[in-house]
Motif scaffolding. Sequence first.
Motif, PDB file in Angstrom:
ATOM      1  N   ILE A   1     192.833 -26.994  13.851  1.00 23.71           N
ATOM      2  CA  ILE A   1     194.131 -27.652  13.847  1.00 23.71           C
ATOM      3  C   ILE A   1     195.094 -26.875  12.963  1.00 23.71           C
ATOM      4  O   ILE A   1     194.694 -26.199  12.019  1.00 23.71           O
ATOM      5  CB  ILE A   1     194.040 -29.112  13.359  1.00 23.71           C
ATOM      6  N   VAL A   2     196.364 -26.972  13.301  1.00 22.95           N
ATOM      7  CA  VAL A   2     197.412 -26.345  12.501  1.00 22.95           C
ATOM      8  C   VAL A   2     197.758 -27.280  11.354  1.00 22.95           C
ATOM      9  O   VAL A   2     198.079 -28.451  11.572  1.00 22.95           O
ATOM     10  CB  VAL A   2     198.663 -26.064  13.359  1.00 22.95           C
ATOM     11  N   VAL A   3     197.683 -26.789  10.125  1.00 22.19           N
ATOM     12  CA  VAL A   3     197.979 -27.613   8.956  1.00 22.19           C
ATOM     13  C   VAL A   3     199.315 -27.253   8.321  1.00 22.19           C
ATOM     14  O   VAL A   3     199.859 -28.046   7.544  1.00 22.19           O
ATOM     15  CB  VAL A   3     196.853 -27.505   7.909  1.00 22.19           C
ATOM     16  N   GLU A   4     199.859 -26.076   8.650  1.00 21.48           N
ATOM     17  CA  GLU A   4     201.156 -25.706   8.090  1.00 21.48           C
ATOM     18  C   GLU A   4     201.786 -24.613   8.947  1.00 21.48           C
ATOM     19  O   GLU A   4     201.094 -23.702   9.410  1.00 21.48           O
ATOM     20  CB  GLU A   4     201.010 -25.218   6.654  1.00 21.48           C
ATOM     21  N   ARG A   5     203.094 -24.726   9.164  1.00 19.06           N
ATOM     22  CA  ARG A   5     203.838 -23.716   9.907  1.00 19.06           C
ATOM     23  C   ARG A   5     204.881 -23.110   8.971  1.00 19.06           C
ATOM     24  O   ARG A   5     205.697 -23.812   8.390  1.00 19.06           O
ATOM     25  CB  ARG A   5     204.522 -24.335  11.128  1.00 19.06           C
ATOM     26  N   HIS A   6     204.821 -21.779   8.827  1.00 17.18           N
ATOM     27  CA  HIS A   6     205.659 -21.090   7.845  1.00 17.18           C
ATOM     28  C   HIS A   6     206.897 -20.438   8.459  1.00 17.18           C
ATOM     29  O   HIS A   6     207.703 -19.892   7.705  1.00 17.18           O
ATOM     30  CB  HIS A   6     204.839 -20.010   7.130  1.00 17.18           C
ATOM     31  N   ALA A   7     207.044 -20.443   9.755  1.00 18.01           N
ATOM     32  CA  ALA A   7     208.158 -19.747  10.398  1.00 18.01           C
ATOM     33  C   ALA A   7     208.771 -20.643  11.465  1.00 18.01           C
ATOM     34  O   ALA A   7     208.161 -21.626  11.908  1.00 18.01           O
ATOM     35  CB  ALA A   7     207.690 -18.436  11.015  1.00 18.01           C
TER      36      ALA A   7
ATOM     37  N   MET B   1     201.386 -19.094  10.345  1.00 20.01           N
ATOM     38  CA  MET B   1     200.757 -20.414  10.460  1.00 20.01           C
ATOM     39  C   MET B   1     199.460 -20.443   9.666  1.00 20.01           C
ATOM     40  O   MET B   1     198.791 -19.424   9.515  1.00 20.01           O
ATOM     41  CB  MET B   1     200.451 -20.764  11.925  1.00 20.01           C
ATOM     42  N   THR B   2     199.132 -21.644   9.182  1.00 19.24           N
ATOM     43  CA  THR B   2     197.859 -21.877   8.503  1.00 19.24           C
ATOM     44  C   THR B   2     197.075 -22.909   9.294  1.00 19.24           C
ATOM     45  O   THR B   2     197.620 -23.951   9.679  1.00 19.24           O
ATOM     46  CB  THR B   2     198.072 -22.378   7.067  1.00 19.24           C
ATOM     47  N   GLY B   3     195.828 -22.619   9.546  1.00 19.36           N
ATOM     48  CA  GLY B   3     194.973 -23.525  10.303  1.00 19.36           C
ATOM     49  C   GLY B   3     193.589 -23.600   9.713  1.00 19.36           C
ATOM     50  O   GLY B   3     193.183 -22.747   8.896  1.00 19.36           O
ATOM     51  N   LEU B   4     192.852 -24.627  10.098  1.00 20.07           N
ATOM     52  CA  LEU B   4     191.475 -24.780   9.644  1.00 20.07           C
ATOM     53  C   LEU B   4     190.655 -25.423  10.746  1.00 20.07           C
ATOM     54  O   LEU B   4     191.183 -26.062  11.643  1.00 20.07           O
ATOM     55  CB  LEU B   4     191.396 -25.590   8.351  1.00 20.07           C
ATOM     56  N   SER B   5     189.352 -25.222  10.636  1.00 19.53           N
ATOM     57  CA  SER B   5     188.423 -25.773  11.620  1.00 19.53           C
ATOM     58  C   SER B   5     187.754 -27.015  11.048  1.00 19.53           C
ATOM     59  O   SER B   5     187.223 -26.986   9.929  1.00 19.53           O
ATOM     60  CB  SER B   5     187.354 -24.740  11.994  1.00 19.53           C
ATOM     61  N   LEU B   6     187.779 -28.107  11.811  1.00 18.30           N
ATOM     62  CA  LEU B   6     187.097 -29.335  11.408  1.00 18.30           C
ATOM     63  C   LEU B   6     185.631 -29.344  11.824  1.00 18.30           C
ATOM     64  O   LEU B   6     184.910 -30.291  11.501  1.00 18.30           O
ATOM     65  CB  LEU B   6     187.807 -30.540  12.016  1.00 18.30           C
ATOM     66  N   GLU B   7     185.212 -28.327  12.534  1.00 19.24           N
ATOM     67  CA  GLU B   7     183.827 -28.240  12.990  1.00 19.24           C
ATOM     68  C   GLU B   7     182.922 -27.551  11.968  1.00 19.24           C
ATOM     69  O   GLU B   7     181.706 -27.679  12.031  1.00 19.24           O
ATOM     70  CB  GLU B   7     183.754 -27.477  14.313  1.00 19.24           C
TER      71      GLU B   7
END
Length: 371
Positions: free
Chosen positions: A196-202, A215-221
Amino acid sequence: MPVPQGDEGFKTVSNRNVAFHNIRFTRINGWLVALLAAMLTALLAVPAAAQGLESLEVVYENVPRERSFDGFVEAVRQSTVSAQVSARIEELPFDVDDYVERGDVIVRFRDQQASADLKQSEAALVEAKARLEEAQASHERIERLFAQERISRADMDRVTADLQSARARVEAAEGALLGAKEQYENTLVRAPFAGIVVERHAEIGEMATVGTPLMTGLSLEHLRVVVDVPQHDISALRRDGEALVDLPSGDSLSAQKIRIFPYADVGTHTFRVRLRLAEGQHGIYPGMWVKVRFVTGEEEALLVPATAVVRRSELTGVYVVNAEGNYRLRQVRLGRQLDDGRISILSGLEPGETVVTDGDAARRVVLGNRG
């Protein structure tokens, strides 16, 4: 009997009335106390032999001794993607809290210049290959003539050098084409993993340069739990290498992999431990606090089935069978629940006492006898 007259008579009658009311109030209080005592006795004491409910004798048993600590959840796969080209942002298909699959385009840059460079590189490679074919054909002709000694060594050396130069130009053109393809591909930023995308920088329309965060994203899996363990407990964790994470659902999850940092924090004298969880969704998310348990040895405990425990508002207890064969509700303090469903009793019971295994059934018996 003479009747009192005047104020004296009035006072005498009033005193008699007060004394009479006091006697009635005392008797009523006595009846209420007796009634409440009878009701309490009926509630707490029920003939056990008449009901025949299953019971067991509680004794000390050896159980694993566990230590519990607070840990926080973090994502194993978490990253911030940055721009690899200097170009204007034309499209942002995803926003914060959107789920993306691995390889999805999350940022699209203006690609006219990169596309033109790619076409030039492709054309240069075609030209270089054509020159190579011409040089190879010329080399073959000169080589046959040289074998017949119809041309000089200098001519032969010249066509050989031309062939090598043509081959080098082809290799250079292929390298330039790879670079142009890479540059063109960098105008499309793809998700490195599913998450999921947790932060958009642009934002759309901004001019990005190489290294600009997008963009910053992380995996919940793929999650892990980080916990700080005191130095006097770290030896047991190193020895047994087993830890459990308590989930909000009430279940426990074994750590797939345990990584213990080889040094302690100078201020807290604790070792940081990372517990890798099994892949998948477990109802926990990065940033949450969870309980972490691991075995440090064995201890004795009084155990009862979970079905024996009765919870009523603030009261937690079990029904105990006394020497007269009656059921009595005993308030207890509970410990932890084992994997087999039994619960340890910290206080309120003594070894050798008999407990009804079905607390709800005992309660229904009590209610029935009250009726």
